[in-house]
Motif scaffolding. Sequence first.
Motif, PDB file in Angstrom:
ATOM      1  N   THR A 271       0.837  -1.203   0.000  1.00  0.00           N
ATOM      2  CA  THR A 271       0.000   0.000   0.000  1.00  0.00           C
ATOM      3  C   THR A 271       0.872   1.253   0.000  1.00  0.00           C
ATOM      4  N   VAL A 272       1.922   1.254   0.818  1.00  0.00           N
ATOM      5  CA  VAL A 272       2.836   2.402   0.875  1.00  0.00           C
ATOM      6  C   VAL A 272       3.592   2.532  -0.446  1.00  0.00           C
ATOM      7  N   LYS A 273       4.042   1.428  -1.017  1.00  0.00           N
ATOM      8  CA  LYS A 273       4.720   1.478  -2.315  1.00  0.00           C
ATOM      9  C   LYS A 273       3.785   2.035  -3.385  1.00  0.00           C
ATOM     10  N   ASP A 274       2.527   1.629  -3.356  1.00  0.00           N
ATOM     11  CA  ASP A 274       1.548   2.135  -4.318  1.00  0.00           C
ATOM     12  C   ASP A 274       1.348   3.639  -4.146  1.00  0.00           C
ATOM     13  N   PHE A 275       1.357   4.104  -2.898  1.00  0.00           N
ATOM     14  CA  PHE A 275       1.219   5.526  -2.609  1.00  0.00           C
ATOM     15  C   PHE A 275       2.389   6.314  -3.203  1.00  0.00           C
ATOM     16  N   PHE A 276       3.617   5.837  -2.967  1.00  0.00           N
ATOM     17  CA  PHE A 276       4.795   6.518  -3.510  1.00  0.00           C
ATOM     18  C   PHE A 276       4.796   6.488  -5.035  1.00  0.00           C
ATOM     19  N   ALA A 277       4.344   5.372  -5.618  1.00  0.00           N
ATOM     20  CA  ALA A 277       4.271   5.279  -7.081  1.00  0.00           C
ATOM     21  C   ALA A 277       3.260   6.290  -7.628  1.00  0.00           C
ATOM     22  N   ALA A 278       2.132   6.458  -6.943  1.00  0.00           N
ATOM     23  CA  ALA A 278       1.119   7.431  -7.376  1.00  0.00           C
ATOM     24  C   ALA A 278       1.667   8.854  -7.302  1.00  0.00           C
TER      25      ALA A 278
ATOM     26  N   ALA B  62      -6.486   7.524   4.329  1.00  0.00           N
ATOM     27  CA  ALA B  62      -7.696   7.636   5.144  1.00  0.00           C
ATOM     28  C   ALA B  62      -8.266   9.054   5.017  1.00  0.00           C
ATOM     29  N   GLU B  63      -9.547   9.172   5.213  1.00  0.00           N
ATOM     30  CA  GLU B  63     -10.204  10.491   5.178  1.00  0.00           C
ATOM     31  C   GLU B  63      -9.526  11.466   6.137  1.00  0.00           C
TER      32      GLU B  63
ATOM     33  N   TRP C  25      10.560  26.913   5.543  1.00  0.00           N
ATOM     34  CA  TRP C  25      10.496  26.377   4.190  1.00  0.00           C
ATOM     35  C   TRP C  25       9.054  26.045   3.859  1.00  0.00           C
ATOM     36  N   PRO C  26       8.692  26.029   2.578  1.00  0.00           N
ATOM     37  CA  PRO C  26       7.287  26.080   2.153  1.00  0.00           C
ATOM     38  C   PRO C  26       6.362  24.952   2.590  1.00  0.00           C
ATOM     39  N   LEU C  27       6.863  23.768   2.867  1.00  0.00           N
ATOM     40  CA  LEU C  27       5.969  22.633   3.116  1.00  0.00           C
ATOM     41  C   LEU C  27       5.811  22.266   4.583  1.00  0.00           C
ATOM     42  N   ALA C  28       6.557  22.910   5.467  1.00  0.00           N
ATOM     43  CA  ALA C  28       6.518  22.562   6.889  1.00  0.00           C
ATOM     44  C   ALA C  28       5.121  22.750   7.459  1.00  0.00           C
ATOM     45  N   GLY C  29       4.769  21.846   8.373  1.00  0.00           N
ATOM     46  CA  GLY C  29       3.493  21.965   9.068  1.00  0.00           C
ATOM     47  C   GLY C  29       2.814  20.619   9.214  1.00  0.00           C
ATOM     48  N   THR C  30       1.668  20.637   9.877  1.00  0.00           N
ATOM     49  CA  THR C  30       0.844  19.438  10.023  1.00  0.00           C
ATOM     50  C   THR C  30      -0.349  19.600   9.092  1.00  0.00           C
ATOM     51  N   HIS C  31      -0.521  18.623   8.221  1.00  0.00           N
ATOM     52  CA  HIS C  31      -1.564  18.676   7.190  1.00  0.00           C
ATOM     53  C   HIS C  31      -2.548  17.544   7.487  1.00  0.00           C
ATOM     54  N   ARG C  32      -3.819  17.916   7.665  1.00  0.00           N
ATOM     55  CA  ARG C  32      -4.836  16.932   8.065  1.00  0.00           C
ATOM     56  C   ARG C  32      -5.942  16.830   7.029  1.00  0.00           C
ATOM     57  N   GLY C  33      -6.330  15.602   6.742  1.00  0.00           N
ATOM     58  CA  GLY C  33      -7.421  15.347   5.807  1.00  0.00           C
ATOM     59  C   GLY C  33      -6.945  15.328   4.362  1.00  0.00           C
ATOM     60  N   ARG C  34      -7.788  14.745   3.516  1.00  0.00           N
ATOM     61  CA  ARG C  34      -7.430  14.598   2.107  1.00  0.00           C
ATOM     62  C   ARG C  34      -7.253  15.933   1.396  1.00  0.00           C
TER      63      ARG C  34
ATOM     64  N   ILE D 218       5.222   5.717   8.566  1.00  0.00           N
ATOM     65  CA  ILE D 218       3.839   5.680   8.079  1.00  0.00           C
ATOM     66  C   ILE D 218       3.058   4.615   8.838  1.00  0.00           C
ATOM     67  N   THR D 219       1.873   4.994   9.274  1.00  0.00           N
ATOM     68  CA  THR D 219       0.943   4.049   9.904  1.00  0.00           C
ATOM     69  C   THR D 219      -0.153   3.732   8.895  1.00  0.00           C
ATOM     70  N   VAL D 220      -0.385   2.434   8.670  1.00  0.00           N
ATOM     71  CA  VAL D 220      -1.424   1.976   7.756  1.00  0.00           C
ATOM     72  C   VAL D 220      -2.516   1.308   8.588  1.00  0.00           C
ATOM     73  N   ARG D 221      -3.744   1.745   8.395  1.00  0.00           N
ATOM     74  CA  ARG D 221      -4.897   1.141   9.089  1.00  0.00           C
ATOM     75  C   ARG D 221      -5.969   0.798   8.072  1.00  0.00           C
ATOM     76  N   ASP D 222      -6.449  -0.424   8.132  1.00  0.00           N
ATOM     77  CA  ASP D 222      -7.520  -0.878   7.246  1.00  0.00           C
ATOM     78  C   ASP D 222      -7.203  -0.604   5.781  1.00  0.00           C
ATOM     79  N   GLY D 223      -5.935  -0.794   5.405  1.00  0.00           N
ATOM     80  CA  GLY D 223      -5.545  -0.652   4.016  1.00  0.00           C
ATOM     81  C   GLY D 223      -5.351   0.772   3.533  1.00  0.00           C
ATOM     82  N   LYS D 224      -5.374   1.742   4.444  1.00  0.00           N
ATOM     83  CA  LYS D 224      -5.214   3.159   4.077  1.00  0.00           C
ATOM     84  C   LYS D 224      -4.104   3.779   4.914  1.00  0.00           C
ATOM     85  N   LEU D 225      -3.377   4.734   4.320  1.00  0.00           N
ATOM     86  CA  LEU D 225      -2.377   5.478   5.075  1.00  0.00           C
ATOM     87  C   LEU D 225      -3.095   6.399   6.039  1.00  0.00           C
ATOM     88  N   LYS D 226      -2.815   6.236   7.317  1.00  0.00           N
ATOM     89  CA  LYS D 226      -3.496   6.982   8.375  1.00  0.00           C
ATOM     90  C   LYS D 226      -2.641   8.155   8.867  1.00  0.00           C
ATOM     91  N   LYS D 227      -1.325   7.922   8.982  1.00  0.00           N
ATOM     92  CA  LYS D 227      -0.442   8.963   9.504  1.00  0.00           C
ATOM     93  C   LYS D 227       0.917   8.853   8.835  1.00  0.00           C
TER      94      LYS D 227
END
Length: 137
Positions: A9-16, A30-31, A42-51, A107-116
Amino acid sequence: MSTETNVQTVKDFFAAIGRGDKEALLALVAEDIEWIIPGEGWPLAGTHRGRAELAAVLQKASEEVETTFPEPPEFVAQGDRVLVIGVATGKIKATNKPFNDDWVFAITVRDGKLKKIREYIDTQALAWAAQPSNAQP
């Protein structure tokens, strides 16, 4: 889910991400995904929540950072945790300054989705590359 399934699942995420396939990568998270990118200055720093925030930070990354991955990452997993270890090189587009970043994604994967996703990156190298030429590192 098995450890092997979580790694895939993580490999598929990186490939996407590599293909720029926003729909495929959003389908793998995960939602209520949480992606923590450490640092300041720098431009990307921070905590990003939700899709929606995830999509926004990935869009911002494509607009502001030019990145290459000279070697394939290594995947280390146990249960629902997958560590991705790699190196990135590139430049911050606004300053045209290069960076070299050794990184680990936890990366934490729960129920087949990246959660954190929690990045461990060279924040100093990235912050320095994001500073205008006349600024001190």
